[in-house]
Motif scaffolding. Structure first.
Motif, short mmCIF file in Angstrom:
data_model
loop_
_atom_site.label_atom_id
_atom_site.label_comp_id
_atom_site.label_asym_id
_atom_site.label_seq_id
_atom_site.Cartn_x
_atom_site.Cartn_y
_atom_site.Cartn_z
N MET A 237 -16.61 -40.24 122.78
CA MET A 237 -16.34 -38.82 122.69
C MET A 237 -15.43 -38.52 121.48
N TYR A 238 -14.47 -39.39 121.21
CA TYR A 238 -13.57 -39.13 120.09
C TYR A 238 -14.36 -39.07 118.78
N LYS A 239 -15.32 -39.97 118.62
CA LYS A 239 -16.13 -39.95 117.39
C LYS A 239 -16.90 -38.64 117.26
N ARG A 240 -17.39 -38.12 118.38
CA ARG A 240 -18.11 -36.85 118.34
C ARG A 240 -17.17 -35.72 117.92
N ILE A 241 -15.94 -35.73 118.42
CA ILE A 241 -14.96 -34.72 118.04
C ILE A 241 -14.62 -34.86 116.55
N GLU A 242 -14.44 -36.08 116.08
CA GLU A 242 -14.19 -36.30 114.66
C GLU A 242 -15.35 -35.77 113.81
N GLN A 243 -16.57 -36.02 114.27
CA GLN A 243 -17.74 -35.55 113.54
C GLN A 243 -17.77 -34.02 113.48
N LEU A 244 -17.48 -33.37 114.59
CA LEU A 244 -17.44 -31.91 114.61
C LEU A 244 -16.37 -31.39 113.66
N CYS A 245 -15.23 -32.08 113.61
CA CYS A 245 -14.17 -31.68 112.68
C CYS A 245 -14.65 -31.80 111.24
N ARG A 246 -15.29 -32.92 110.91
CA ARG A 246 -15.80 -33.10 109.55
C ARG A 246 -16.78 -31.99 109.19
N GLU A 247 -17.69 -31.70 110.12
CA GLU A 247 -18.69 -30.66 109.87
C GLU A 247 -18.05 -29.28 109.68
N ALA A 248 -16.93 -29.05 110.38
CA ALA A 248 -16.24 -27.77 110.29
C ALA A 248 -15.25 -27.73 109.13
N GLY A 249 -15.02 -28.88 108.49
CA GLY A 249 -14.09 -28.94 107.36
C GLY A 249 -12.63 -28.86 107.75
N VAL A 250 -12.30 -29.37 108.95
CA VAL A 250 -10.91 -29.40 109.40
C VAL A 250 -10.59 -30.82 109.85
N ASN A 251 -9.31 -31.15 109.85
CA ASN A 251 -8.94 -32.45 110.39
C ASN A 251 -8.60 -32.29 111.88
N VAL A 252 -8.47 -33.41 112.57
CA VAL A 252 -8.25 -33.39 114.01
C VAL A 252 -6.94 -32.68 114.35
N THR A 253 -5.92 -32.91 113.56
CA THR A 253 -4.62 -32.28 113.83
C THR A 253 -4.72 -30.77 113.74
N THR A 254 -5.39 -30.27 112.73
CA THR A 254 -5.56 -28.82 112.57
C THR A 254 -6.37 -28.25 113.72
N MET A 255 -7.45 -28.92 114.09
CA MET A 255 -8.27 -28.46 115.20
C MET A 255 -7.44 -28.38 116.48
N CYS A 256 -6.65 -29.40 116.74
CA CYS A 256 -5.82 -29.42 117.96
C CYS A 256 -4.85 -28.24 117.96
N ARG A 257 -4.21 -28.02 116.84
CA ARG A 257 -3.24 -26.92 116.76
C ARG A 257 -3.94 -25.58 116.98
N GLU A 258 -5.07 -25.37 116.33
CA GLU A 258 -5.77 -24.09 116.44
C GLU A 258 -6.43 -23.91 117.81
#
Length: 75
Positions: free
Chosen positions: A1-22
């Protein structure tokens, strides 16, 4: 699941930390999951991440191959 979240972040152009904060998800929860300190993420955290990317929780869990958009209730 973490890899899928990382992939979604890459596709959205954000890093995991930014996604978590937002999305309102503690970064430590994903770090703990990635490191194996916890076995799963709480449903509320999964819902927030899914909502951020407009995908279903099932997609995050790997139960759907393509990211079906989340359905919202219409009034």
């Amino acid at each position: 699941m973490y890899k899928r979240i990382e992939q979604l972040c890459r596709e959205a152009g954000v890093n995991v930390t930014t996604m978590c904060r937002e999305a309102g998800v503690p970064r430590s929860a994903l770090s703990d999951y990635k490191a194996g300190r916890i076995k799963s993420l709480a449903a509320d955290k999964l819902a927030k991440i899914a909502g951020y990317f407009n995908v279903s929780v099932d997609h995050l869990l790997g139960k759907e191959k393509t990211p079906a958009p989340r359905r919202t209730a219409s009034l």
